[in-house]
Motif scaffolding. Structure first.
Motif, PDB file in Angstrom:
ATOM      1  N   SER A 110       8.088 -17.317  67.474  1.00 60.68           N
ATOM      2  CA  SER A 110       7.466 -16.323  68.341  1.00 60.68           C
ATOM      3  C   SER A 110       6.000 -16.069  67.988  1.00 60.68           C
ATOM      4  O   SER A 110       5.308 -15.361  68.701  1.00 60.68           O
ATOM      5  N   GLY A 111       5.524 -16.646  66.887  1.00 61.31           N
ATOM      6  CA  GLY A 111       4.100 -16.535  66.574  1.00 61.31           C
ATOM      7  C   GLY A 111       3.772 -15.575  65.449  1.00 61.31           C
ATOM      8  O   GLY A 111       2.610 -15.220  65.257  1.00 61.31           O
ATOM      9  N   LYS A 112       4.775 -15.180  64.663  1.00 58.86           N
ATOM     10  CA  LYS A 112       4.540 -14.216  63.584  1.00 58.86           C
ATOM     11  C   LYS A 112       3.630 -14.795  62.508  1.00 58.86           C
ATOM     12  O   LYS A 112       2.635 -14.172  62.119  1.00 58.86           O
ATOM     13  N   SER A 113       3.964 -15.993  62.052  1.00 62.00           N
ATOM     14  CA  SER A 113       3.155 -16.591  60.985  1.00 62.00           C
ATOM     15  C   SER A 113       1.748 -16.892  61.467  1.00 62.00           C
ATOM     16  O   SER A 113       0.779 -16.712  60.729  1.00 62.00           O
ATOM     17  N   VAL A 114       1.623 -17.347  62.698  1.00 65.65           N
ATOM     18  CA  VAL A 114       0.301 -17.671  63.233  1.00 65.65           C
ATOM     19  C   VAL A 114      -0.561 -16.402  63.287  1.00 65.65           C
ATOM     20  O   VAL A 114      -1.726 -16.416  62.910  1.00 65.65           O
ATOM     21  N   THR A 115       0.024 -15.290  63.702  1.00 64.87           N
ATOM     22  CA  THR A 115      -0.705 -14.016  63.724  1.00 64.87           C
ATOM     23  C   THR A 115      -1.202 -13.649  62.334  1.00 64.87           C
ATOM     24  O   THR A 115      -2.384 -13.361  62.128  1.00 64.87           O
ATOM     25  N   ALA A 116      -0.292 -13.724  61.352  1.00 68.11           N
ATOM     26  CA  ALA A 116      -0.651 -13.329  59.992  1.00 68.11           C
ATOM     27  C   ALA A 116      -1.710 -14.264  59.410  1.00 68.11           C
ATOM     28  O   ALA A 116      -2.667 -13.827  58.774  1.00 68.11           O
ATOM     29  N   THR A 117      -1.534 -15.561  59.641  1.00 71.69           N
ATOM     30  CA  THR A 117      -2.465 -16.542  59.094  1.00 71.69           C
ATOM     31  C   THR A 117      -3.865 -16.351  59.678  1.00 71.69           C
ATOM     32  O   THR A 117      -4.857 -16.634  59.023  1.00 71.69           O
ATOM     33  N   SER A 118      -3.932 -15.846  60.910  1.00 77.76           N
ATOM     34  CA  SER A 118      -5.242 -15.582  61.518  1.00 77.76           C
ATOM     35  C   SER A 118      -5.991 -14.495  60.762  1.00 77.76           C
ATOM     36  O   SER A 118      -7.207 -14.566  60.596  1.00 77.76           O
TER      37      SER A 118
ATOM     38  N   ILE B 109       0.204  -9.722  52.868  1.00 83.14           N
ATOM     39  CA  ILE B 109       1.003 -10.256  53.961  1.00 83.14           C
ATOM     40  C   ILE B 109       2.144 -11.045  53.343  1.00 83.14           C
ATOM     41  O   ILE B 109       1.908 -11.991  52.602  1.00 83.14           O
ATOM     42  N   ALA B 110       3.358 -10.617  53.607  1.00 81.15           N
ATOM     43  CA  ALA B 110       4.517 -11.304  53.043  1.00 81.15           C
ATOM     44  C   ALA B 110       5.268 -11.971  54.192  1.00 81.15           C
ATOM     45  O   ALA B 110       5.855 -11.304  55.027  1.00 81.15           O
ATOM     46  N   ASP B 111       5.183 -13.303  54.245  1.00 78.50           N
ATOM     47  CA  ASP B 111       5.784 -14.039  55.356  1.00 78.50           C
ATOM     48  C   ASP B 111       7.183 -14.497  54.962  1.00 78.50           C
ATOM     49  O   ASP B 111       7.341 -15.492  54.267  1.00 78.50           O
ATOM     50  N   GLU B 112       8.172 -13.766  55.410  1.00 82.07           N
ATOM     51  CA  GLU B 112       9.561 -14.057  55.079  1.00 82.07           C
ATOM     52  C   GLU B 112       9.708 -14.427  53.605  1.00 82.07           C
ATOM     53  O   GLU B 112      10.196 -15.502  53.272  1.00 82.07           O
ATOM     54  N   PRO B 113       9.314 -13.530  52.718  1.00 82.73           N
ATOM     55  CA  PRO B 113       9.273 -13.898  51.302  1.00 82.73           C
ATOM     56  C   PRO B 113      10.654 -14.072  50.703  1.00 82.73           C
ATOM     57  O   PRO B 113      10.783 -14.614  49.621  1.00 82.73           O
ATOM     58  N   THR B 114      11.677 -13.611  51.398  1.00 81.21           N
ATOM     59  CA  THR B 114      13.001 -13.653  50.779  1.00 81.21           C
ATOM     60  C   THR B 114      13.994 -14.522  51.532  1.00 81.21           C
ATOM     61  O   THR B 114      15.130 -14.677  51.100  1.00 81.21           O
TER      62      THR B 114
ATOM     63  N   ILE C  38       6.821  -9.945  57.307  1.00 79.99           N
ATOM     64  CA  ILE C  38       7.353 -10.730  58.413  1.00 79.99           C
ATOM     65  C   ILE C  38       8.788 -11.083  58.091  1.00 79.99           C
ATOM     66  O   ILE C  38       9.083 -11.551  56.989  1.00 79.99           O
ATOM     67  N   THR C  39       9.668 -10.857  59.021  1.00 79.21           N
ATOM     68  CA  THR C  39      11.075 -11.164  58.724  1.00 79.21           C
ATOM     69  C   THR C  39      11.883 -11.376  59.994  1.00 79.21           C
ATOM     70  O   THR C  39      11.509 -10.985  61.092  1.00 79.21           O
ATOM     71  N   HIS C  40      13.013 -12.044  59.806  1.00 79.33           N
ATOM     72  CA  HIS C  40      14.021 -12.175  60.849  1.00 79.33           C
ATOM     73  C   HIS C  40      15.060 -11.081  60.722  1.00 79.33           C
ATOM     74  O   HIS C  40      15.874 -10.891  61.606  1.00 79.33           O
TER      75      HIS C  40
END
Ligand SMILES: Nc1ncnc2c1ncn2[C@@H]1O[C@H](COP(=O)(O)OP(=O)(O)OP(=O)(O)O)[C@@H](O)[C@H]1O
Ligand SMILES: [Mg+2]
Lengths: 313, 336
Positions: free
Chosen positions: B45-53, B178-183, B212-214
């Motif tokens: 859905s674009g979560k990582s792309v948003t954060a990486t920006s 920014i923690a991208d699905e760290p777990t 960021i998480t599911h």
């Protein structure tokens, strides 16, 4: 770490044995009488018989093999059938230009190819990258002698920067020696650096897309630092591998280059020995080349531990 | 009104030389210092792309980033070049990535990789650098930290590596983490420890976190605010209570009911798949509401009209034309 080195060293033993036995059998598996082959077409019966006695070709095969291995172990490769000189001293006379040419080529190629490949990967997709890729295809596919003669035409005959041919030994001074081998080394470096640059570029591209490169940038590392500290070490293993495996091709290229530039090295010794059916010399040369390749492969294996900590266990 | 610590308005990101693939579309959110914003939404859905920006980590040549505003602590991120971003990364903002197994450099020791995060930004002696590394390794509860400093990543378990990643992100005390699905890649007990650790560090340093998480269970545990993302756009935004108790967008409601039905042991991504249908293609977004064809509550008008943003309660907004309490979202126990 030590057990890693030890294991690698141990793995060389069977390879060396296989090489020695194969080279020994060379003379015996072919059709016909080895003594007659060595003696040549116009030899008399007595001459053939004399050779058979001298080379002990009348003994049982296993005994001959045993004697042969014993001789090799004491660095005695026999005498040249043609000139009567010990093979070992013939090789020692010829080894200098070949060794210097190989090392010179290697250093030149590495200095050219790795920065080139890394740079191309960093600038992937740009005109510069494409130009380098095309250059490497050309370097790889144009025959060695064509490049050699072209270089002679431009840099020796027209510009007179380098001698047309011949070899100045180290005894004549280091610079003179290097100057006499520069065109041959550049000739060979075309092939070699094209190969290495291509691998360097491909692996660098792969490494640059790895997650840990992004991590390094996320820490605040600048581009150059990312490239040199984080990426370069990770292309070590594939690049050193291709350098090692293409060393055999380099030795082949050395033989051709030596005839183009009239350098009295191992390549010429080999060609002459084959043409005169000087079997002891051919055997000695084969064993020397094989040992060099085995040593290079061993070094390549050991160097993995330098680049990849996972190998060290 | 004072500026929020992090403020993003109308952020769009597209990839390809001509910006063919528009992957993030008009995303806006604010985040206060010391708070946690959870970014949820299904895979792709674009979560990582948003954060990486925000980190400026997209390849400049193939990425087009536009926004009306992207400000962090008074710094205009839109006008930052690569050199400026390099200064900000690590000190102002840091990121923990999705996959701990591949995010550490296999050729360098843990100690070196952590020390580097320090000496890139601070002028310390080698001994002081080591002291900092040791301190932060202890913080993230890595046993036997002296020995670990000379270890290589392959000698560490996944949980340990993720702790090292957290240590690396926190070593210069960034204001934004920014923690991208760290777990996601870790098992449940390790996951709980790491969440607890992040909370502790946040309280101590006042770090703002984008998480960021599911996993909506994790959101309930650590979130202050929640932003729900679907097909590159935000669809609903509000406090964690708003989202769990008064979800107003069909997609949020779908996520919640999918979560309510999950059985322990199912993976997070599996749970989300339970909303029938799949994400639309970015190149071929439908007319009207992006989610209409999967929405259990869609009206015929949803297929034609792009929904407006509505404020259903103060601070709780949704881009849905049929909001209110129309959805009987399952009640979720929020732990606060
Ligand atoms: N560099 C890129 N170039 C082109 N497309 C990309 C790039 N990076 C991501 N995308 C696309 O953008 C979309 C969103 O990706 P993103 O990684 O942000 O999803 P996500 O929400 O983080 O998913 P997940 O939960 O699986 O991590 C995906 O369809 C992906 O294929
Ligand atoms: Mg992601």
């Amino acid at each position: 770490m030590n057990s890693f080195v030890f294991k690698r060293l141990l793995s060389v033993v069977p390879v060396v044995l296989v090489v020695l036995v194969t080279v020994f059998l060379l003379l015996h598996i072919g059709p016909g009488d080895p003594a007659a082959m060595i003696a040549g077409e116009n030899a008399t019966r007595e001459q053939i018989e004399e050779i058979r006695q001298r080379l002990m070709l009348d003994r049982p095969l296993l005994e001959q093999l045993w004697l042969y291995l014993g001789n090799v172990a004491s660095l005695n490769f026999g005498e040249s059938v043609y000139s009567g000189f010990p093979v070992m001293s013939l090789i020692l006379q010829r080894v200098e230009p070949t060794a210097i040419l190989a090392i010179y080529t290697m250093v030149l190629s590495i200095l050219i190819s790795i920065p080139m490949g890394v740079w191309a990967a960093w600038r992937a997709g740009t005109t510069l990258d494409r130009a380098l890729v095309i250059a490497s295809v050309i370097g790889f596919s144009v025959p060695v002698f064509v490049i050699g003669y072209a270089l002679v035409e431009i840099f020796a005959l027209r510009l007179r920067w380098f001698p047309v041919q011949g070899y100045k030994s180290l005894a004549d001074g280091f610079l003179a020696c290097i100057r006499s081998l520069t065109l041959p080394a550049i000739t060979l470096a075309f092939l070699f650096s094209a190969l290495v640059a291509r691998i360097a570029r491909a692996t660098m591209l792969e490494v640059l897309s790895e997650d840990y490169i992004r991590t390094a940038r996320a820490k605040g590392a600048r581009n150059r630092r990312v490239l040199i500290v984080h990426a370069l070490k990770n292309i070590g293993v594939p690049v050193v591998t291709v350098i090692g495996t293409s060393f055999a091709a380099l030795l082949g290229g050395v033989v051709i280059t030596e005839s183009v530039f009239n350098i009295p090295g191992m390549g010429r010794l080999t060609v002459d020995a084959i043409l005169t059916r000087d079997y002891p010399v051919v055997q000695g040369v084969l064993i020397s080349f094989s040992f060099v390749l085995i040593a290079i492969n061993l070094l390549v294996d050991l160097s993995y531990a330098l680049f990849d900590p996972r190998v060290r266990q | 009104m004072t500026q929020p610590f992090l403020s993003v308005r109308n952020l769009s990101v597209s990839f390809g030389a001509n910006g063919e693939a528009k992957v993030v579309n008009g995303v806006s959110f604010d985040l206060e210092a010391g708070k946690t914003l959870c970014l949820v939404g299904e895979s792709g859905s674009g979560k990582s792309v948003t954060a990486t920006s925000l980190m400026g980590l997209h390849p400049a040549k193939t990425t087009r980033i536009t926004a009306d505003r992207m400000e962090l602590d008074g710094i205009d991120l839109l006008s930052c070049d690569e050199a400026r971003f390099a200064e900000l990364r690590g000190t102002k903002m840091a990121m923990i990535f999705q996959d701990p197994m591949s995010s550490l450099n296999p050729a360098l020791t843990i100690g070196f990789q952590l020390r580097e995060a320090v000496f890139l930004h601070e002028n310390l002696s080698r001994a002081d650098q080591d002291a900092r590394v040791l301190e932060v390794l202890q913080r993230v509860r890595i046993p036997d930290p002296e020995r670990r400093m000379t270890s290589y990543p392959h000698e560490l378990s996944g949980g340990m590596r993720q702790r090292v990643m957290i240590a690396m992100a926190l070593i210069c005390r960034p204001k934004l983490l920014i923690a991208d699905e760290p777990t996601t890649a870790l098992d449940v007990t390790v996951q709980a420890q790491i969440l607890w650790l992040l909370g502790e560090l946040q309280r101590e340093f006042g770090t703002a976190i984008i998480f960021i998480t599911h996993d909506l269970g994790v959101v309930a545990e650590i979130g202050d605010d929640v932003a729900v993302m679907y097909a590159g756009s935000l669809v609903e935004k509000g406090s964690v209570f708003d989202i769990f108790d008064r979800a107003s967008h069909g997609y949020t409601a779908g996520l919640l009911s999918a979560t309510a039905e999950f059985h322990p042991g199912q993976t997070a991504s599996k749970r989300l798949v339970e909303i029938p249908g799949s994400l639309p293609q970015f190149s071929n977004l439908p007319q009207g509401c992006n989610f209409a064809d999967r929405c259990a509550f869609a009206a015929p008008s949803c297929l034609d009209r792009t929904p407006d943003w509505r404020e259903v309660a103060p601070g709780h907004v949704t881009s849905c034309d049929q909001p209110v309490g129309a959805f009987d979202a399952p009640k979720k126990e929020t732990a606060r």
